[in-house]
Design a protein around this motif. Structure first.
Motif, PDB file in Angstrom:
ATOM      1  N   GLY A 221      14.970  40.349  59.362  1.00 47.93           N
ATOM      2  CA  GLY A 221      15.048  38.960  59.390  1.00 47.93           C
ATOM      3  C   GLY A 221      15.663  38.706  58.493  1.00 47.93           C
ATOM      4  N   ARG A 222      15.695  38.956  57.201  1.00 44.28           N
ATOM      5  CA  ARG A 222      16.511  38.919  56.071  1.00 44.28           C
ATOM      6  C   ARG A 222      17.866  39.610  56.252  1.00 44.28           C
ATOM      7  NH1 ARG A 222      12.605  39.903  50.877  1.00 44.28           N
ATOM      8  NH2 ARG A 222      11.011  38.607  51.272  1.00 44.28           N
ATOM      9  N   THR A 223      18.354  40.518  56.477  1.00 40.77           N
ATOM     10  CA  THR A 223      19.316  41.200  56.808  1.00 40.77           C
ATOM     11  C   THR A 223      20.513  40.143  57.679  1.00 40.77           C
ATOM     12  OG1 THR A 223      18.258  43.608  56.029  1.00 40.77           O
ATOM     13  CG2 THR A 223      20.767  43.358  57.192  1.00 40.77           C
ATOM     14  N   LEU A 224      20.066  40.636  59.201  1.00 38.78           N
ATOM     15  CA  LEU A 224      20.352  39.300  60.242  1.00 38.78           C
ATOM     16  C   LEU A 224      20.927  38.254  59.868  1.00 38.78           C
ATOM     17  CD1 LEU A 224      18.175  40.178  63.200  1.00 38.78           C
ATOM     18  CD2 LEU A 224      20.499  40.745  62.920  1.00 38.78           C
ATOM     19  N   VAL A 225      20.182  37.399  58.963  1.00 32.94           N
ATOM     20  CA  VAL A 225      20.213  36.126  58.433  1.00 32.94           C
ATOM     21  C   VAL A 225      21.509  35.871  57.494  1.00 32.94           C
ATOM     22  CG1 VAL A 225      19.345  33.689  56.801  1.00 32.94           C
ATOM     23  CG2 VAL A 225      18.114  35.224  58.455  1.00 32.94           C
ATOM     24  N   GLY A 226      21.574  36.858  56.607  1.00 34.26           N
ATOM     25  CA  GLY A 226      22.536  37.179  55.471  1.00 34.26           C
ATOM     26  C   GLY A 226      23.751  37.486  56.254  1.00 34.26           C
ATOM     27  N   LEU A 227      23.525  38.596  57.478  1.00 31.19           N
ATOM     28  CA  LEU A 227      24.918  39.205  58.152  1.00 31.19           C
ATOM     29  C   LEU A 227      25.352  38.248  59.128  1.00 31.19           C
ATOM     30  CD1 LEU A 227      24.033  42.150  59.719  1.00 31.19           C
ATOM     31  CD2 LEU A 227      25.712  41.520  57.974  1.00 31.19           C
ATOM     32  N   THR A 228      24.281  36.679  59.999  1.00 30.98           N
ATOM     33  CA  THR A 228      24.553  35.806  60.130  1.00 30.98           C
ATOM     34  C   THR A 228      25.912  34.549  59.786  1.00 30.98           C
ATOM     35  OG1 THR A 228      23.044  35.859  61.762  1.00 30.98           O
ATOM     36  CG2 THR A 228      24.227  33.618  61.603  1.00 30.98           C
ATOM     37  N   VAL A 229      25.029  34.468  58.345  1.00 25.32           N
ATOM     38  CA  VAL A 229      25.811  33.053  57.177  1.00 25.32           C
ATOM     39  C   VAL A 229      26.935  34.242  56.470  1.00 25.32           C
ATOM     40  CG1 VAL A 229      25.979  32.728  54.682  1.00 25.32           C
ATOM     41  CG2 VAL A 229      23.914  32.450  56.602  1.00 25.32           C
ATOM     42  N   VAL A 230      27.415  35.367  56.685  1.00 21.36           N
ATOM     43  CA  VAL A 230      28.414  35.781  56.301  1.00 21.36           C
ATOM     44  C   VAL A 230      29.534  36.076  57.481  1.00 21.36           C
ATOM     45  CG1 VAL A 230      30.019  38.465  55.476  1.00 21.36           C
ATOM     46  CG2 VAL A 230      27.627  37.378  54.441  1.00 21.36           C
ATOM     47  N   ALA A 231      29.634  36.430  58.517  1.00 20.07           N
ATOM     48  CA  ALA A 231      29.997  35.983  59.772  1.00 20.07           C
ATOM     49  C   ALA A 231      30.456  34.691  59.725  1.00 20.07           C
ATOM     50  CB  ALA A 231      29.316  36.433  61.044  1.00 20.07           C
ATOM     51  N   GLY A 232      29.443  33.807  59.681  1.00 14.91           N
ATOM     52  CA  GLY A 232      30.060  32.311  59.673  1.00 14.91           C
ATOM     53  C   GLY A 232      30.997  32.217  58.554  1.00 14.91           C
ATOM     54  N   LEU A 233      30.981  32.438  57.542  1.00 13.86           N
ATOM     55  CA  LEU A 233      31.824  32.116  56.893  1.00 13.86           C
ATOM     56  C   LEU A 233      33.582  32.963  56.962  1.00 13.86           C
ATOM     57  CD1 LEU A 233      30.162  32.214  52.912  1.00 13.86           C
ATOM     58  CD2 LEU A 233      30.759  30.289  54.257  1.00 13.86           C
ATOM     59  N   VAL A 234      33.090  34.436  57.122  1.00 11.35           N
ATOM     60  CA  VAL A 234      34.589  34.458  57.738  1.00 11.35           C
ATOM     61  C   VAL A 234      34.982  34.128  58.641  1.00 11.35           C
ATOM     62  CG1 VAL A 234      35.526  37.289  58.649  1.00 11.35           C
ATOM     63  CG2 VAL A 234      33.857  37.000  56.990  1.00 11.35           C
ATOM     64  N   GLY A 235      34.195  33.492  59.793  1.00 11.43           N
ATOM     65  CA  GLY A 235      34.953  33.177  61.065  1.00 11.43           C
ATOM     66  C   GLY A 235      35.698  31.711  60.743  1.00 11.43           C
ATOM     67  N   SER A 236      35.264  31.547  59.838  1.00 13.48           N
ATOM     68  CA  SER A 236      35.407  29.895  59.521  1.00 13.48           C
ATOM     69  C   SER A 236      36.838  29.938  58.644  1.00 13.48           C
ATOM     70  CB  SER A 236      34.692  28.823  58.473  1.00 13.48           C
ATOM     71  OG  SER A 236      34.455  29.353  57.243  1.00 13.48           O
ATOM     72  N   LEU A 237      36.822  31.240  58.092  1.00 12.22           N
ATOM     73  CA  LEU A 237      38.149  31.046  56.957  1.00 12.22           C
ATOM     74  C   LEU A 237      39.268  31.901  58.557  1.00 12.22           C
ATOM     75  CD1 LEU A 237      37.025  33.136  54.064  1.00 12.22           C
ATOM     76  CD2 LEU A 237      37.823  31.704  54.197  1.00 12.22           C
ATOM     77  N   LEU A 238      38.950  32.287  59.434  1.00 12.18           N
ATOM     78  CA  LEU A 238      40.189  33.038  60.283  1.00 12.18           C
ATOM     79  C   LEU A 238      40.283  32.327  61.198  1.00 12.18           C
ATOM     80  CD1 LEU A 238      38.616  36.344  61.680  1.00 12.18           C
ATOM     81  CD2 LEU A 238      40.356  36.238  60.118  1.00 12.18           C
ATOM     82  N   PHE A 239      39.492  30.990  61.795  1.00 11.97           N
ATOM     83  CA  PHE A 239      39.876  30.530  62.187  1.00 11.97           C
ATOM     84  C   PHE A 239      40.832  28.834  61.314  1.00 11.97           C
ATOM     85  CE2 PHE A 239      35.874  31.476  65.339  1.00 11.97           C
ATOM     86  CZ  PHE A 239      37.226  31.871  66.688  1.00 11.97           C
TER      87      PHE A 239
END
Length: 79
Positions: A38-56
């Motif tokens: 669960g902690r890993t998934l939450v961390g990956l979700t946060v990182v993916a959100g930051l990377v996605g916001s940068l890409l867009f």
């Protein structure tokens, strides 16, 4: 309010500040596999959100805007 009858010596107060207990606190419980996942998934979700916001967001932040949009009002269209 309660008042003490006997004053407390200052040496006793100084010793109380530096007193260390010889009792060891209990060891921490290890997180279960589900908690780690669960902690890993939450961390990956946060990182993916930051990377996605940068890409867009990068195209909107770029200074070189090659496409120019000309807005025309309806009055100039002849309607």
């Amino acid at each position: 309010m309660f008042r003490r009858r006997e004053p407390v010596p200052f040496a006793f107060i100084a010793e109380a500040d530096k007193f260390r207990s010889n009792i060891k606190p209990p060891a921490r419980e290890r997180p279960s596999a589900g908690q780690l996942a669960g902690r890993t998934l939450v961390g990956l979700t946060v990182v993916a959100g930051l990377v996605g916001s940068l890409l867009f967001g990068m195209p909107a932040l770029s200074a070189d805007q090659t496409t120019k949009h000309v807005q025309q009002s309806e009055a100039t269209n002849g309607h």
